[in-house]
Design a protein around this motif. Structure first.
Motif, mmCIF file in Angstrom:
data_model
loop_
_atom_site.group_PDB
_atom_site.id
_atom_site.type_symbol
_atom_site.label_atom_id
_atom_site.label_comp_id
_atom_site.label_asym_id
_atom_site.label_seq_id
_atom_site.Cartn_x
_atom_site.Cartn_y
_atom_site.Cartn_z
ATOM 1 N N GLU A 122 -11.569 5.830 10.254
ATOM 2 C CA GLU A 122 -11.803 6.871 9.315
ATOM 3 C C GLU A 122 -11.982 6.133 7.827
ATOM 4 N N ARG A 123 -11.067 5.158 7.570
ATOM 5 C CA ARG A 123 -11.146 4.530 6.380
ATOM 6 C C ARG A 123 -10.924 2.957 6.350
ATOM 7 N N VAL A 124 -10.982 2.016 5.556
ATOM 8 C CA VAL A 124 -10.454 0.925 5.544
ATOM 9 C C VAL A 124 -9.451 0.577 4.392
ATOM 10 N N PHE A 125 -8.190 0.355 4.719
ATOM 11 C CA PHE A 125 -7.160 0.057 3.671
ATOM 12 C C PHE A 125 -6.973 -1.153 2.968
ATOM 13 N N ILE A 126 -7.400 -2.263 3.565
ATOM 14 C CA ILE A 126 -7.431 -3.496 3.197
ATOM 15 C C ILE A 126 -8.877 -4.306 3.481
ATOM 16 N N PRO A 127 -9.855 -4.466 2.761
ATOM 17 C CA PRO A 127 -10.899 -5.229 2.938
ATOM 18 C C PRO A 127 -10.828 -6.322 3.163
ATOM 19 N N ILE A 146 0.718 -1.059 -0.003
ATOM 20 C CA ILE A 146 -0.035 0.013 -0.090
ATOM 21 C C ILE A 146 0.940 1.247 0.138
ATOM 22 N N LYS A 147 0.825 2.079 -0.869
ATOM 23 C CA LYS A 147 1.426 3.262 -0.953
ATOM 24 C C LYS A 147 0.966 4.319 0.248
ATOM 25 N N ASP A 148 2.147 5.363 0.452
ATOM 26 C CA ASP A 148 1.408 6.279 1.440
ATOM 27 C C ASP A 148 0.431 7.088 1.057
ATOM 28 N N GLU A 149 0.283 7.253 -0.022
ATOM 29 C CA GLU A 149 -0.722 8.031 -0.437
ATOM 30 C C GLU A 149 -2.123 7.616 -0.881
ATOM 31 N N GLU A 150 -2.141 6.255 -0.645
ATOM 32 C CA GLU A 150 -3.165 5.494 -0.559
ATOM 33 C C GLU A 150 -4.337 6.121 0.280
ATOM 34 N N SER A 151 -5.609 6.409 -0.384
ATOM 35 C CA SER A 151 -6.596 6.817 0.625
ATOM 36 C C SER A 151 -7.519 5.852 1.187
ATOM 37 N N GLY A 152 -7.405 4.624 0.803
ATOM 38 C CA GLY A 152 -8.330 3.433 1.190
ATOM 39 C C GLY A 152 -9.779 3.437 0.678
ATOM 40 N N TYR A 153 -10.474 3.013 1.334
ATOM 41 C CA TYR A 153 -11.991 2.836 1.013
ATOM 42 C C TYR A 153 -12.777 3.325 2.188
#
Length: 97
Positions: free
Chosen positions: A24-29, A1-8
């Motif tokens: 706040e967000r989910v990075f890996i479902p 996952i890149k640092d800029e990844e905003s996730g879901y």
């Protein structure tokens, strides 16, 4: 996952009530993790061929992933025309340095 990844967006998932305010967000479902774990099990079974598998779990964090991976390996082993022996063991490491 890149640092800029905003996730879901967390609204796309069923989040338990006690976590709703903390996330706040989910990075890996979960489905992606499950899919990758199953793929890893398939790769292990393919790479090992009919060789004996020795599975070693590092405790204090790895047990859930380890159990899920072994479940996928067992299903593949049961649905295969050949049965590969599996030995399971656990280790606890004091220091990771």
């Amino acid at each position: 996952i890149k640092d800029e990844e905003s996730g879901y967006n967390k609204n796309l998932f069923c989040i338990p009530k006690h976590y709703e305010e903390d996330l706040e967000r989910v990075f890996i479902p979960h489905g992606l993790i499950t899919d990758r774990t199953e793929r890893l099990a398939r790769d292990i079974m393919q790479d090992m061929g009919s060789h004996h598998i020795v599975a070693l779990c590092v405790l204090k964090g790895g047990y859930k992933f380890f159990a899920d991976l072994l479940d996928h390996i067992k299903v593949l082993n049961q649905n295969s025309d050949k049965s590969v022996p599996i030995t399971v063991d656990f280790v606890r490491i004091k220091n990771y340095c």
